[in-house]
Design an enzyme around this catalytic site. Structure first.
Site, short mmCIF file in Angstrom:
data_model
loop_
_atom_site.label_atom_id
_atom_site.label_comp_id
_atom_site.label_asym_id
_atom_site.label_seq_id
_atom_site.Cartn_x
_atom_site.Cartn_y
_atom_site.Cartn_z
N TRP A 12 -3.69 -1.98 -1.42
CA TRP A 12 -3.69 -3.22 -2.20
C TRP A 12 -4.05 -4.30 -1.19
O TRP A 12 -3.29 -4.58 -0.27
CB TRP A 12 -2.32 -3.48 -2.80
CG TRP A 12 -2.29 -4.60 -3.78
CD1 TRP A 12 -2.53 -4.53 -5.12
CD2 TRP A 12 -1.97 -5.97 -3.52
NE1 TRP A 12 -2.40 -5.77 -5.70
CE2 TRP A 12 -2.06 -6.68 -4.74
CE3 TRP A 12 -1.64 -6.68 -2.37
CZ2 TRP A 12 -1.81 -8.04 -4.85
CZ3 TRP A 12 -1.40 -8.05 -2.46
CH2 TRP A 12 -1.49 -8.71 -3.69
N ARG B 42 1.16 1.77 -5.99
CA ARG B 42 1.42 0.79 -4.94
C ARG B 42 0.18 -0.02 -4.60
O ARG B 42 0.25 -1.01 -3.86
CB ARG B 42 1.92 1.49 -3.67
CG ARG B 42 3.35 1.94 -3.79
CD ARG B 42 3.88 2.35 -2.43
NE ARG B 42 4.04 1.24 -1.53
CZ ARG B 42 5.17 0.63 -1.29
NH1 ARG B 42 6.25 1.00 -1.88
NH2 ARG B 42 5.22 -0.37 -0.43
N GLU C 38 9.73 -11.77 -21.66
CA GLU C 38 9.38 -10.44 -21.17
C GLU C 38 8.26 -9.82 -22.03
O GLU C 38 7.32 -9.23 -21.50
CB GLU C 38 10.64 -9.55 -21.17
CG GLU C 38 10.43 -8.09 -20.84
CD GLU C 38 9.77 -7.82 -19.49
OE1 GLU C 38 9.65 -8.74 -18.67
OE2 GLU C 38 9.36 -6.67 -19.27
N ASN D 286 1.01 -0.03 6.30
CA ASN D 286 1.43 -0.85 5.16
C ASN D 286 2.24 -1.99 5.73
O ASN D 286 3.10 -1.78 6.59
CB ASN D 286 2.28 -0.01 4.20
CG ASN D 286 2.87 -0.85 3.09
OD1 ASN D 286 2.28 -1.84 2.67
ND2 ASN D 286 4.04 -0.46 2.61
N GLY D 287 1.97 -3.20 5.28
CA GLY D 287 2.70 -4.36 5.79
C GLY D 287 1.70 -5.43 6.20
O GLY D 287 0.52 -5.37 5.85
N HIS E 294 7.68 -29.23 -29.56
CA HIS E 294 7.60 -30.26 -28.52
C HIS E 294 6.29 -30.17 -27.74
O HIS E 294 6.22 -30.62 -26.60
CB HIS E 294 8.81 -30.16 -27.58
CG HIS E 294 10.11 -30.42 -28.28
ND1 HIS E 294 10.47 -31.67 -28.70
CD2 HIS E 294 11.09 -29.58 -28.67
CE1 HIS E 294 11.65 -31.60 -29.33
NE2 HIS E 294 12.05 -30.33 -29.32
N GLU F 21 0.19 -8.69 -18.70
CA GLU F 21 0.04 -7.77 -17.58
C GLU F 21 -0.87 -6.58 -17.91
O GLU F 21 -1.73 -6.21 -17.12
CB GLU F 21 1.43 -7.28 -17.18
CG GLU F 21 1.47 -6.39 -15.97
CD GLU F 21 2.90 -5.94 -15.64
OE1 GLU F 21 3.78 -6.02 -16.52
OE2 GLU F 21 3.13 -5.52 -14.51
N LYS G 87 2.71 -2.06 -7.94
CA LYS G 87 4.08 -1.87 -8.42
C LYS G 87 5.10 -2.66 -7.59
O LYS G 87 5.93 -3.36 -8.14
CB LYS G 87 4.42 -0.38 -8.41
CG LYS G 87 5.79 -0.04 -8.96
CD LYS G 87 5.78 -0.04 -10.45
CE LYS G 87 7.13 0.30 -11.05
NZ LYS G 87 7.25 -0.26 -12.41
N CYS H 81 0.84 -1.20 0.00
CA CYS H 81 0.00 0.00 0.00
C CYS H 81 0.87 1.25 0.00
O CYS H 81 2.05 1.20 0.33
CB CYS H 81 -0.87 0.01 1.24
SG CYS H 81 -1.68 -1.57 1.52
N LYS I 274 4.61 -8.70 -20.50
CA LYS I 274 4.08 -7.33 -20.62
C LYS I 274 2.68 -7.36 -21.23
O LYS I 274 1.80 -6.65 -20.79
CB LYS I 274 5.04 -6.51 -21.49
CG LYS I 274 5.17 -5.10 -21.11
CD LYS I 274 6.32 -4.78 -20.18
CE LYS I 274 6.28 -5.48 -18.86
NZ LYS I 274 7.44 -5.23 -18.04
#
Ligand code: M6R
Length: 594
Positions: free
Chosen positions: A71, A27, A468, A97-98, A491, A475, A589, A2, A472
């Site tokens: 979050w 965040r 990557e 936060n935590g 395969h 996401e 983030k 957060c 992206k």
């Protein structure tokens, strides 16, 4: 994960908190709220949704307050679970936060004592504990409260009719901004940049008290301490969109500068770390997400330039791996420096007796306290949740490290290094050439917009770039996509190829080029649309439905250029699909939970 901001001073607390929270929204963005101190109580406004959903709000005037953007960890996103929290008396408010690991036991004890809870969160216990222990001094009370806690916390508390903010930190970031007749506290620098560039980073176990004119800090033993004042070279423009539609686009376009800044002062002599003093016969690279893809590219770079065998690990897996394989030198890569899994991996590596080096973009971030050495990327603040310019600058640092190691073990001669340095110096120009092709790339993305599955394929050093590119797209465009080494499709995944499955293929003229051409031919035969990214080639153009040509560089440096194209592809595809580009659903983030 957060975001937290606190302000005490005369600049109009409501505006300062809302602006700070907007800067921290990366965040977490499932609920937000503010608490403003009044003479007769504490005004509270909080709501499920983004900061913009809080508006229009009329925050009463006041000088002191705290804000939070969430979050969710404990308790779903809802108005009730949004921060700040007031206790039963309404005299105090907190943001946190935590994760408080022992909150259930504490909550049960508090309920027995008559406290009434309004949320499902672990955080709410903090304000009830403050009420329970308060005997007239909020600072002392905070000292008592944190003795009860197990877990991680950055907590800020305010009290009715007081201009003090009392804060404490353990394993969650908290930084104090030093203003003129005003002081601030935040989980991250961007929230305070409008007011000051001078900060003090709190250490684990610290408690601090802020008033408009004074900052006092105590360490975990209760001893008053002075924490160093650090000047931040990020500007508030760095943290704004500056006319771009999205932070992500702005950050993609900032890459020429980010590369330049990360090379600055490091091309003649790279003396950030004296590798001679470490045992570098074998190197382990550890990280998560996009930073893990940088590690994978880093393995190819170091093995090529320094002939040192490298192992790569996802941080969340490394912690549980067998400690029998001892690698003396471990590199941890984290943009934020706050990723819980990577920090835990750094501790584990130390425990196993390894020397540790962190590559991070955020000064004084938590990981910097866990490792022996730090190298900073100079990308500036990255606000978009999707990592772009920081991936690029992580690669830049890995090239520099690899060259240094290659020189040290005589795999490279000075003249080789000079040639490579010249290549690095030219990269910003090459990236600009690709940025100028943005409109063309946008048009090519028409083929991706309606796809339900997309493959990204590459070989050798561009295989991780395929991973990557796929990450992206997942996401920010919410399209299922998978990165594969091109030789692996046959395969198994070949069974999925149809004319509705676009394949983005990366081909540069290295020793795998011919094999790649063969692979692309096989894919084309299954009818999949092929979008190729790489070096100019007639044969390749014939096989491809679309072709995006990168400026000519030695294959070793192609990942940076190819990746810029894939970033733009993800961006334009997500934009055409109307996705929330800077704040993709369910993400944040920095991932500070394990
Ligand atoms: O801050 P870090 O580099 O440690 O973050 C690691 C990942 O969470 C991060 O790279 C994530 O995968 C990105 N949002 C991807 O764009």
């Amino acid at each position: 994960m957060c975001g937290i901001v606190g302000y005490t001073g005369k600049s109009g607390v409501g505006k300062v908190l809302l602006k700070g929270l907007k800067r921290l929204e990366y965040r977490g963005y499932d609920s937000a709220g503010v608490a403003v101190v009044q003479n007769d109580g504490i005004y509270l406004q909080k709501k499920k949704g983004m900061i913009k959903d809080l508006e229009p709000i009329t925050i009463p005037s006041g000088n002191t307050g705290i804000g939070h953007t969430r979050w969710a960890t404990h308790g779903k996103p809802s108005d009730e679970n949004a921060h700040p929290f007031k206790g039963c008396s309404g005299e105090f408010a907190i943001v946190h936060n935590g994760i408080i690991d022992n909150f259930i036991t504490i909550k049960e004890e508090l309920i027995e004592k008559g406290h009434e809870f309004s949320s499902e969160t672990d955080s709410e216990i903090l304000v009830h504990l403050i009420e329970e222990y308060h005997e007239g001094n909020l600072l002392q009370t905070m000292g008592e409260v944190i003795k009860k806690l197990r877990g991680s916390y950055a907590v800020c508390a305010v009290q009715r009719d007081s201009d003090r903010i009392v804060v404490a930190r353990n394993q969650s970031p908290l930084v104090i901004g030093i203003g003129v007749e005003e002081n601030l506290v935040a989980s991250d620098i961007p929230a305070i940049l409008d007011h000051t560039n001078e900060v003090k980073y709190l250490e684990d176990g610290d408690i601090a008290e802020l008033t408009p004119s004074r900052i006092r800090i105590w360490d975990r033993k209760g001893v008053p301490v002075e924490r160093e004042t650090v000047e931040i070279d990020w500007t508030h423009e760095d943290a704004e969109k500056s006319g771009y539609e999205h932070y992500m686009l702005k950050e993609i376009y900032e890459q020429p500068k980010a590369i330049h800044d990360s090379l600055l002062g490091r091309l003649v002599e790279f003396d950030d770390v004296d590798f001679n003093s470490y045992d570098t016969r074998h190197i382990r690279l550890i990280s998560c997400g996009t930073s893990y893809h940088a590690a994978l590219v880093g393995k190819y770079i170091i093995e090529e330039l320094a002939a040192i065998p490298c192992t790569t690990d996802l941080a969340s897996e490394y912690r549980y791996s067998s400690p029998s394989d001892l690698t003396p030198f471990t590199i941890l890569i984290s943009q934020s420096g706050e990723t819980a899994d990577t920090i835990a991996a750094a501790r584990e590596a130390k425990q196993r007796g390894c020397k540790t080096l962190a590559i991070t973009n955020v000064m004084n971030s938590s990981i910097t306290r866990e490792v022996d050495e730090v190298i900073y990327t100079q990308a500036g603040p990255e606000i978009g949740v999707a990592a772009t310019k920081t991936f690029t600058t992580q690669l830049i640092v890995l090239y520099l490290i690899a060259m240094e190691l290659g020189l040290n073990n005589k795999r490279l001669l000075r003249e080789n290094v000079q040639e490579y340095r010249d290549e690095l110096r030219r990269l910003p120009r090459h990236v600009k050439v690709l940025l100028d092709q943005s409109d063309y790339i946008r048009d090519v993305c028409d083929k991706l917009v309606t796809a339900e599955d997309i493959f990204f394929v590459g070989r050798n050093i561009n295989y991780p770039v395929a991973l990557e590119g796929a990450l992206k797209l997942k996401e920010i465009a919410y399209i299922h996509s998978a990165g594969y080494p091109a030789g692996e499709l046959k395969h198994g995944p070949f069974a999925l190829l149809t004319e509705r499955t676009p394949v983005v293929s990366i081909l540069v003229k290295d020793h795998t080029f011919e094999k790649m051409l063969g692979n692309i031919g096989e894919i084309a035969a299954r009818g999949s649309p092929i979008i190729s990214v790489g070096d100019e080639d007639r044969e390749l153009e014939k096989l491809s439905d679309d072709m995006i040509v990168i400026p000519s560089v030695p294959p070793l440096f192609s990942p940076i250029l190819v990746n810029v194209v894939l970033q733009l592809m993800a961006y334009h595809t997500a934009r055409k699909r109307g996705c929330s580009i800077d704040k993709p659903r369910n993400l944040a983030k920095s991932v500070t939970v394990e």
